[in-house]
Write a protein that holds these residues in place. Structure first.
Motif, PDB file in Angstrom:
ATOM      1  N   VAL A   1       0.861  -1.174   0.000  1.00 24.74           N
ATOM      2  CA  VAL A   1       0.000   0.000   0.000  1.00 24.74           C
ATOM      3  C   VAL A   1       0.894   1.220   0.000  1.00 24.74           C
ATOM      4  CG1 VAL A   1      -1.760   1.288   1.222  1.00 24.74           C
ATOM      5  CG2 VAL A   1      -1.841  -1.205   1.206  1.00 24.74           C
TER       6      VAL A   1
ATOM      7  N   HIS B   1       0.912   5.196   0.124  1.00 23.99           N
ATOM      8  CA  HIS B   1       0.138   6.412   0.393  1.00 23.99           C
ATOM      9  C   HIS B   1      -1.367   6.120   0.417  1.00 23.99           C
ATOM     10  CE1 HIS B   1       3.835   8.583   0.063  1.00 23.99           C
ATOM     11  NE2 HIS B   1       4.021   8.127  -1.143  1.00 23.99           N
ATOM     12  N   ALA B   2      -1.738   5.025   1.048  1.00 21.77           N
ATOM     13  CA  ALA B   2      -3.129   4.671   1.309  1.00 21.77           C
ATOM     14  C   ALA B   2      -3.932   4.388   0.036  1.00 21.77           C
ATOM     15  CB  ALA B   2      -3.837   5.756   2.115  1.00 21.77           C
TER      16      ALA B   2
ATOM     17  N   THR C   1       7.501   0.211  -3.201  1.00 17.78           N
ATOM     18  CA  THR C   1       6.922   1.336  -2.483  1.00 17.78           C
ATOM     19  C   THR C   1       8.032   2.125  -1.844  1.00 17.78           C
ATOM     20  OG1 THR C   1       6.692   0.114  -0.428  1.00 17.78           O
ATOM     21  CG2 THR C   1       4.856  -0.006  -1.953  1.00 17.78           C
TER      22      THR C   1
ATOM     23  N   GLY D   1       6.854   2.972   3.380  1.00 18.43           N
ATOM     24  CA  GLY D   1       5.541   2.449   3.070  1.00 18.43           C
ATOM     25  C   GLY D   1       5.123   1.338   4.006  1.00 18.43           C
ATOM     26  N   GLU D   2       3.894   0.897   3.832  1.00 17.27           N
ATOM     27  CA  GLU D   2       3.351  -0.112   4.729  1.00 17.27           C
ATOM     28  C   GLU D   2       4.044  -1.446   4.517  1.00 17.27           C
ATOM     29  OE1 GLU D   2      -0.916  -2.221   5.331  1.00 17.27           O
ATOM     30  OE2 GLU D   2      -0.807  -0.044   5.273  1.00 17.27           O
TER      31      GLU D   2
ATOM     32  N   ARG E   1       2.778   0.953  10.032  1.00 17.55           N
ATOM     33  CA  ARG E   1       1.708   0.569   9.114  1.00 17.55           C
ATOM     34  C   ARG E   1       0.684   1.673   8.916  1.00 17.55           C
ATOM     35  NH1 ARG E   1       1.284  -4.629   7.834  1.00 17.55           N
ATOM     36  NH2 ARG E   1      -0.964  -4.431   7.531  1.00 17.55           N
TER      37      ARG E   1
ATOM     38  N   THR F   1      -1.127   4.434   7.164  1.00 23.49           N
ATOM     39  CA  THR F   1      -1.190   4.797   5.751  1.00 23.49           C
ATOM     40  C   THR F   1      -1.123   6.296   5.522  1.00 23.49           C
ATOM     41  OG1 THR F   1      -3.611   4.757   5.862  1.00 23.49           O
ATOM     42  CG2 THR F   1      -2.505   2.737   5.157  1.00 23.49           C
TER      43      THR F   1
ATOM     44  N   ARG G   1       2.103   8.692  10.271  1.00 29.53           N
ATOM     45  CA  ARG G   1       3.051   7.590  10.378  1.00 29.53           C
ATOM     46  C   ARG G   1       4.424   8.083  10.843  1.00 29.53           C
ATOM     47  NH1 ARG G   1       3.145   5.793   5.187  1.00 29.53           N
ATOM     48  NH2 ARG G   1       4.706   7.366   4.717  1.00 29.53           N
TER      49      ARG G   1
END
Length: 968
Positions: free
Chosen positions: A162, A164-165, A207, A211-212, A764, A766, A771
């Motif tokens: 994922v 940026h959501a 990512t 990122g996640e 995690r 997003t 974050r």
């Protein structure tokens, strides 16, 4: 001294009207005056140009260099003092560790390219690589594993990353660095083999570093290999995963490997772009001779044992070795078409191989301290006996064959300088070292751990961590009186926040042991730290510098508290150890309590006399004299081992966690501990608990990002959303109950400002704004600011206006016989010298007091100007600053006094850029201070105190003062 002279001047002032100059005389000398003026004007213009050019180059060049200067390679280093050259050399960073990627999974494989690029594979299926300078990361991972039936049916698997959501769409190709999503796999390079297109291709997503993290269903990646060209690479992992790249890792493509099925692939090796080998579970051995277009198992030449194979190495297309479980060691002389087992005489798990370039020496390491050496076909187990309780995971030797390294259990690194005759142990991590890599020249060494920590050592200097990873040993989050938070743990992993709890910095303690508790007096300066093996440290500057103290014990000191004035300090620990001081830590008294209970918590009153300690078995110990005598209350529970205890403000109710991560409570100051009911089903092991002063609000944290909240004293529980899956081991709240902080492995730091409803931070999350906490910030290195000062000084010099000077214009004084005034050193035909010296002596006499006016009167041409010139020369000869003011030139000024004052300013006061100017101003300050000495003394004392106060632990107190001003 200001002397007034009303007469025709010797020359005009540049820029002002000229009076009384005969036109003929002016015209006669005009060419020479114009030439001299032009030369001087040209010189002034030229010097101004070079000053402006130098200032522009200095400002622009230094700014560009500072903005592009990389930070210090060690993000974990404590901030240096302002007298340290490193303070001025490197950019200033806040929360420097936050610029490192957080790895929440073990590092299974490590590869270093010739250009210094480092590649990592993790147990979460991630592929990461770092640039040669260690500052730029890129993160990649493949999609989740599919069942074979799903793959056969052509079901596309959506990406699990994922960014940026935004969810990534299902893909049919490979994704590279850009945002473009191609519909087909990346084109092959001319030198690469033509791989068949898998059906469907398993995409690889990339990512940003922050990122996640991938979901647990992604297949773990276990081994990685690149050719020397740096472009062709392969990675293998769980569920028969095989990834390939032919563009240096820009794109990865998953290849279907029907021969492997769902087995775990554990090692891969290629000697060129055509010949390669794979080994894995259940004795799996595969080879390819066409660059991976097809894979074949070896021929059934003879029965071989089925244990899992963990490593494979080949030196050419024919000779190779494989090692695995139950002491399995295989060799091949026909490119893997057939394999022959070697007798090792051990049942140990063989985990890694290291082979010299010519294949003459093969070294194998494994569990139980196993180290085997194969020379030709002769297997040797002789050599130094390594610890049998130490599992060995990887081995690397330099090209000279003498320097070697072995990654071992519990963070131990074994090092040899004599080809393995002798080995030395050094501990560089808290978890197993799973992989080792070495640069081509042998000057750089990389180690990777099971907890996700990548470290590098350059030129035998200490190791520097390049990632954030979890530690197996839980740490402690502790608040002190001045509002700061301490994050305590293993060596090199101790942090302290500022008063606003926004900025965190590593704490330099110099201790080699894990720290367990901290206490600071009310002044925020004096404090103490305790830890394992009797560690006792003291500070007198708010924690910037720590000094070790002799505790007299090797028992772990697990809890610490002190009185508000810092006079009484008490620590308790294992086996009933009690260590106290009544003189601010100068002298310490050690005692062992009856029954030798393990003491895990301590609480003292503000005067340090009344105290309560909690034993691991739940018993309560009371003292009324600061720990000299203890009274043990009956109670306790057999088999109960507590390790974290919190109490209400009055101490009547307490909560504690046992070693199994369960929550217990006791009410009304009793000793009958009861297990807390009502926690959600499936709650992971808990590691810390926090209680409000009234006992109504409770928070507990634990494994897998567990956070639970109760607003009714523990009757019912809620689970707020927290964007982290790390082990959370510490939680603290401010007295207002609104602001709170959580710490976890990595470290991961979370914060809330609404009583725990929402949390900021977490790997995690997003939302990048939520974050990235604590926020990483980097500022130019301090050396830039003196350089800016120099550049601005050059600009001021270039912009300054030249002083008004007399131009060498024509006058009657240039005639053979003229009335030009005498200058010092000229022939004194009128015998003015004695008179000038007398006047000078009179004016310099200390008994001559101002105000005083001396007038020299006479007719035109009688020598008034000559006498004044001689008088000025005498005064200047004795160091007197004489101001010459020609009133005749200012006779039409509207503000004659202003012109006089301006002349005094320009002539009597030296420039502040020179030594004379500094000396003049210092003397003037001294004289004025003498006239108002009480205020001057007060100012000096205040300045000295302020400087000492703020510079003693710079920049900690500056930050604290700034936080206070913001609150106000």
């Amino acid at each position: 001294m200001a002397a007034a002279r009303l007469q025709r001047p010797a020359g005009p002032i540049r820029g002002r009207p000229q009076y009384g100059v005969p036109p003929v005389a002016e015209a006669a000398s005009a060419p020479s005056a114009s030439a001299a003026g032009a030369r001087r004007a040209g010189w002034l213009r030229q010097s101004r140009f070079w000053l402006l050019l130098a200032a522009a180059l200095l400002l622009a060049g230094s700014t560009g260099l500072a903005l592009h200067q990389p930070p210090h390679p060690d993000a974990w280093r404590p901030p240096p003092g302002w007298l340290d050259p490193a303070f001025w050399r490197w950019p200033f960073e806040r929360n420097a560790f936050m610029r490192l990627p957080l790895l929440a999974a073990p590092i299974n494989a490590l590869h270093v390219a010739d250009d210094g690029t480092t590649w990592l594979l993790t147990g979460a299926g991630e592929i990461l690589h770092i640039s040669g300078d260690g500052l730029r990361w890129q993160r990649q991972w493949p999609v989740a594993t599919q069942a074979p039936a799903a793959r056969a049916a052509g079901i596309a698997v959506p990406g699990i990353a994922v960014a940026h959501a935004q969810a990534m769409p299902p893909l049919d190709g490979a994704i590279g660095k850009g945002s473009e999503v191609p519909n087909q796999a990346a084109p092959q390079s001319p030198a690469a083999p033509a791989y068949p297109k898998p059906g469907p291709t398993a995409p690889v997503q990339q990512t940003p570093m922050a990122g996640e993290a991938p979901q647990p269903r992604a297949p773990a990646l276990n081994a990685l290999h690149f050719l020397s060209d740096g472009r062709h690479g392969w990675a293998v992992g769980d569920a028969g995963t095989l990834l390939v790249t032919d563009d240096g890792g820009e794109h990865w493509q998953r290849i279907e490997l029907a021969e492997a099925g769902e087995k775990v692939l554990r090692s891969i090796w290629f000697v060129d772009a055509q010949y390669g080998w794979i080994v894995g579970d259940d004795g799996l051995r595969l080879r390819t001779i066409d660059g991976g277009r097809s894979w074949q198992p070896p021929g059934p030449t003879r029965a071989l044992p089925p244990p899992t194979l963990n490593a494979v190495r080949f030196v050419d297309r024919q000779r190779g070795w494989a090692a695995g479980e139950q002491g399995t060691l295989l060799t091949s002389r026909d490119g893997g078409a057939s394999w022959r087992p070697l007798t090792t005489g051990t049942q140990a798990r063989l985990s890694a191989l290291d082979v010299t370039a010519d294949g003459g020496t093969v070294r194998v390491v494994g569990s139980g301290g196993t180290l085997l050496q194969l020379a030709g076909d002769v297997l040797s187990t002789s050599g130094p006996a390594l610890p049998s309780d130490l599992a060995l995971f990887d081995v690397r030797f330099a090209a000279d064959g003498r320097r070697g390294w072995i990654g071992a259990q519990d963070g131990w690194l074994l090092v040899t300088d004599d080809g393995g005759e002798h080995w030395q142990r050094q501990r560089i991590d808290e978890d197993n070292l799973t992989a080792i890599a070495l640069s081509a020249d042998g000057r750089q060494l990389w180690t990777a751990s099971q907890s996700g920590v990548l470290q590098i050592r350059r030129d035998d200097v200490r190791f520097v961590a390049l990632t954030r990873g979890g530690e197996r040993q839980a740490r402690r989050l502790t608040a002190v009186r001045d509002g700061r938070l301490f994050l305590l743990g293993p060596p090199g992993r101790t942090f302290v926040s500022d008063a606003a709890r926004e900025h965190w910095m590593p704490l330099a303690t110099g201790s080699a042991h894990t720290l367990l508790d901290v206490c600071l007096a009310a002044d925020g300066l004096r404090g103490w730290l305790v830890g394992t093996s009797g560690t006792l440290l003291a500070t007198a500057d708010g924690g910037r510098h720590w000094q070790p103290l002799a505790s007299g014990t090797k028992q772990d000191l697990r809890a610490l508290d002190c009185s508000a004035d810092g006079r009484r300090v008490l620590a308790v620990g294992r086996n009933g150890t009690s260590l106290g001081s009544v003189d601010g830590g100068v002298n310490w008294q050690l005692q062992t309590l009856d029954g030798s209970p393990d003491l895990v918590a301590l609480r003292l009153s503000e005067d340090g006399l009344q105290g309560t300690a909690t034993a691991a078995d739940g018993r309560t110990l009371m003292t009324t004299d600061g720990g000299t005598h203890w009274a043990v209350e009956p109670g306790g529970s057999d088999g109960l081992v507590l390790h974290r205890v919190r109490a209400t403000g009055d101490g009547r109710r307490r909560w504690a966690l046992d070693l199994g991560g369960r929550l217990w409570t006791v009410a009304d100051g009793g000793t009958g501990w009861q297990k807390v009911a009502g926690l959600p089903d499936g709650t992971s092991a808990l590691y810390d608990v926090e209680a409000s002063a009234d006992g109504r609000s409770l928070f507990v944290v634990g494994e897998s990002g567990t956070v639970l909240r109760s607003l009714d004293g523990g009757t019912t529980w809620q689970k707020p959303d927290v964007a982290s899956t790390q082990l959370l081991y510490g939680v603290r709240f401010a007295a207002d109950g609104r602001r709170g902080w959580i710490a976890g492995e990595g470290p991961v730091l979370l914060t809330t400002g609404d009583g725990g409803e929402t949390w900021r931070g977490g790997e995690r999350n997003t939302d990048p704004a939520l974050r990235d906490w604590p926020v990483y910030a980097r500022f130019p290195a301090p050396w830039l600011y003196p350089v800016w000062g120099l550049g601005l000084g050059l600009l001021l010099l270039a912009a300054r206006k030249p002083r008004a000077e007399y131009a060498p214009a024509a006058s009657i004084g240039d005639a053979p016989a003229s009335d030009k005034p005498l200058e010092p050193g000229d022939a004194d035909a009128l015998a003015f010298g004695p008179l000038a010296r007398g006047l000078a002596n009179f004016l310099r006499n200390e008994h001559t007091q101002p105000p005083l006016t001396v007038a020299i009167t006479g007719n035109w041409g009688t020598g008034k100007s000559s006498l004044m010139n001689l008088l000025r020369g005498e005064l200047v000869r004795y160091g007197v600053c004489a101001v010459w003011f020609n009133a005749w030139h200012h006779q039409k000024e509207e503000h004659l006094l202003a012109a006089l004052v301006d002349g005094i300013r320009r002539q009597a006061i030296p420039s502040p850029l020179g030594f004379d100017g500094l000396r003049f101003r210092a003397r003037l300050l001294w004289l004025r201070s003498g006239q108002h000495w009480p205020w001057a003394l007060l100012f000096v004392l205040l300045a000295c105190w302020s400087g000492a106060y703020f510079l003693q632990d710079f920049p900690l107190r500056f930050e604290r003062a700034w936080a206070i001003t913001q609150q106000v």
